[in-house]
Design a protein around this motif. Structure first.
Motif, mmCIF file in Angstrom:
data_model
loop_
_atom_site.group_PDB
_atom_site.id
_atom_site.type_symbol
_atom_site.label_atom_id
_atom_site.label_comp_id
_atom_site.label_asym_id
_atom_site.label_seq_id
_atom_site.Cartn_x
_atom_site.Cartn_y
_atom_site.Cartn_z
ATOM 1 N N VAL A 54 0.852 -1.188 0.000
ATOM 2 C CA VAL A 54 0.000 0.000 0.000
ATOM 3 C C VAL A 54 0.883 1.231 0.000
ATOM 4 O O VAL A 54 1.694 1.418 0.919
ATOM 5 N N TRP A 55 0.761 2.045 -1.035
ATOM 6 C CA TRP A 55 1.471 3.317 -1.075
ATOM 7 C C TRP A 55 0.541 4.377 -0.489
ATOM 8 O O TRP A 55 -0.595 4.538 -0.963
ATOM 9 N N VAL A 56 1.013 5.077 0.529
ATOM 10 C CA VAL A 56 0.206 6.089 1.199
ATOM 11 C C VAL A 56 0.825 7.457 0.948
ATOM 12 O O VAL A 56 1.977 7.703 1.329
ATOM 13 N N ASN A 57 0.077 8.316 0.313
ATOM 14 C CA ASN A 57 0.587 9.650 -0.022
ATOM 15 C C ASN A 57 0.300 10.639 1.105
ATOM 16 O O ASN A 57 -0.831 11.079 1.285
ATOM 17 N N LYS A 58 1.337 10.988 1.836
ATOM 18 C CA LYS A 58 1.188 11.950 2.929
ATOM 19 C C LYS A 58 1.633 13.346 2.513
ATOM 20 O O LYS A 58 1.710 14.248 3.350
ATOM 21 N N ASP A 59 1.996 13.493 1.244
ATOM 22 C CA ASP A 59 2.382 14.818 0.750
ATOM 23 C C ASP A 59 1.149 15.637 0.398
ATOM 24 O O ASP A 59 0.032 15.135 0.385
ATOM 25 N N LEU A 60 1.383 16.884 0.070
ATOM 26 C CA LEU A 60 0.284 17.769 -0.317
ATOM 27 C C LEU A 60 0.154 17.881 -1.827
ATOM 28 O O LEU A 60 -0.613 18.692 -2.340
ATOM 29 N N SER A 82 -4.356 6.589 -1.007
ATOM 30 C CA SER A 82 -3.417 5.479 -1.057
ATOM 31 C C SER A 82 -3.772 4.581 -2.239
ATOM 32 O O SER A 82 -4.857 4.710 -2.830
ATOM 33 N N TRP A 83 -2.846 3.687 -2.560
ATOM 34 C CA TRP A 83 -3.067 2.753 -3.678
ATOM 35 C C TRP A 83 -2.513 1.399 -3.280
ATOM 36 O O TRP A 83 -1.416 1.301 -2.737
#
Ligand SMILES: [Cu+2]
Length: 113
Positions: A54-60, A82-83
């Motif tokens: 799971v890729w979790v995007n914590k950026d803006l 996320s993906w």
């Protein structure tokens, strides 16, 4: 959802992941790659065939996780989103963010134990 501030979206995404991780043993074969500050963390992740990453995007800003050999491609992962990808064929897969080509990662898939 789209009208909520980005910060709120990012936080709710983080909370969801923490809760999921704490929920039980089903997460044993899940591997999380955090996307934060224009980096994949950890940059290299080693999994077994059948495991979920799971890729979790914590950026803006939005990012992608796109294998150079086109084995997998997340498409745009929105801030706070996320993906998930289920690894299949063993091998070593270099991937990058299509929006920011300096962002690199490697997914290593080993045969089932
Ligand atoms: Cu990016």
């Amino acid at each position: 959802m789209s009208r909520l501030p980005h910060i709120l979206l990012a936080r709710s995404g983080i909370c969801a992941i923490v809760l999921a991780a704490a929920a039980g043993p089903a997460a044993a074969s899940d591997h999380v790659v955090t996307i934060e500050q224009m980096r994949f963390s950890p940059p290299t992740v080693k999994v077994h065939s059948g495991d979920t990453i799971v890729w979790v995007n914590k950026d803006l800003v939005a990012h992608t996780a796109s294998a150079q050999a086109s084995t997998f491609d997340s498409g745009s992962i929105a801030p706070g989103a996320s993906w998930r990808y289920v690894a299949s064929k063993p091998g070593s897969y270099a991937y990058q963010c299509l929006f920011h080509p300096t962002m690199h990662g490697t997914l290593i898939v080993e045969p089932k134990p």
